[in-house]
Design a protein around this motif. Structure first.
Motif, PDB file in Angstrom:
ATOM      1  N   PHE A   1     -42.838  26.492  45.675  1.00 15.61           N
ATOM      2  CA  PHE A   1     -44.147  25.832  45.279  1.00 15.61           C
ATOM      3  C   PHE A   1     -44.084  24.259  45.286  1.00 15.61           C
ATOM      4  O   PHE A   1     -42.864  24.382  44.371  1.00 15.61           O
TER       5      PHE A   1
ATOM      6  N   HIS B   1     -46.263  20.417  40.885  1.00 15.98           N
ATOM      7  CA  HIS B   1     -47.622  20.432  40.859  1.00 15.98           C
ATOM      8  C   HIS B   1     -48.012  20.642  39.006  1.00 15.98           C
ATOM      9  O   HIS B   1     -46.574  20.557  38.528  1.00 15.98           O
TER      10      HIS B   1
ATOM     11  N   ASP C   1     -50.369  22.750  36.674  1.00  7.88           N
ATOM     12  CA  ASP C   1     -51.036  23.804  36.383  1.00  7.88           C
ATOM     13  C   ASP C   1     -52.421  24.092  35.768  1.00  7.88           C
ATOM     14  O   ASP C   1     -52.685  23.410  35.329  1.00  7.88           O
TER      15      ASP C   1
ATOM     16  N   HIS D   1     -44.467  20.808  37.362  1.00  7.14           N
ATOM     17  CA  HIS D   1     -42.932  21.287  38.007  1.00  7.14           C
ATOM     18  C   HIS D   1     -42.883  21.763  39.665  1.00  7.14           C
ATOM     19  O   HIS D   1     -44.293  21.919  40.138  1.00  7.14           O
TER      20      HIS D   1
HETATM   21 NI    NI Z   1     -46.917  26.447  38.141  1.00  5.35          NI
END
Ligand code: NI
Length: 227
Positions: free
Chosen positions: A93, A96, A98, A159
């Motif tokens: 991932f 980004h 949140d 993160h």
């Molecule tokens: Ni996240």
């Protein structure tokens, strides 16, 4: 403030969750990501609607309710129903931040994400990669914790989850709306609370200064909390 809560899940609930997740049909993680995050998200996820997510999420919520360290660090007002994910075969991932407000179909429906939480569920030596990398004021922190440990970090931080190159990384993740929205204020309360706990151990018979300091903690919480 980044806080590790060791052994949030004890061996029995951890084993229960892992056994249930071993049998699950995973779905593409992009279904809960916003348009920017979806471009960098490559993992599997259990959706909020899945009956197992509710059942296993309740196990996590019960563990949170028993943790005085979680309460002290997060000062939770609302907790988003915990979700579950899995990274395998290079899954990752990318960087980004949140979403600020999460909608849920369960009450209380809207949660402002002050804190992000990752509960590690797989033994760290059972997979390679998969570190949660958080950018904070001291630079990048790469975190990979023991199964059952929880990591709390400011939801405002950039993160990522590094690619998992061997095995599988299982985790539960969720967000917390804190009574104290400001991360710096929450940190001050957390440090004060920990110091008060130490002083109470040193003075089990009590002390007039402890009464005043505990009062100051509550007066600051009263000043800074929004409910
Ligand atoms: Ni996240």
């Amino acid at each position: 403030m980044i806080v590790r809560i060791p052994a949030l899940l004890e061996a029995r609930p951890l084993a229960f969750i892992r056994e249930r997740l071993a049998l699950v049909n995973w779905e593409d993680g992009r279904i809960t990501a916003g348009p920017e995050a979806a471009k960098v998200k490559h993992n599997d996820q259990l959706t909020e609607d899945h009956p197992l997510a509710k059942e296993l999420g309740d196990v996590v919520l019960a563990a949170l309710a028993r943790s005085s360290l979680f309460t002290s660090a997060a000062l939770p007002l609302k907790v988003f129903p915990p979700l579950f994910n899995r990274y395998t075969g290079g899954g990752h991932f990318g960087a980004h931040i949140d979403t600020a407000v999460r909608l849920t179909r369960q009450a209380p429906f809207r949660v402002r994400t002050d804190l992000s939480a990752t509960l590690f569920l797989a033994d760290p030596d059972s997979y390679d990669g998969g570190e949660l990398v958080i950018e904070d004021t001291y630079g990048e922190q790469a975190v990979k914790l023991a199964a059952g440990d929880l990591l709390l970090y400011p939801a405002t931080s950039l993160h990522e989850v590094r690619p998992v190159t061997r095995g599988g990384r299982l985790a539960s993740f969720f967000w917390v709306q804190s009574m104290v929205r400001d991360d710096d204020n929450r940190r001050l309360l957390y440090e004060m609370d920990r110091a008060l706990m130490q002083l109470r151990e040193l003075h089990p018979e009590g002390h007039p200064a402890l009464i005043r300091l505990t009062g100051s903690y509550h007066n600051l919480l009263r000043k800074w909390s929004d409910l």
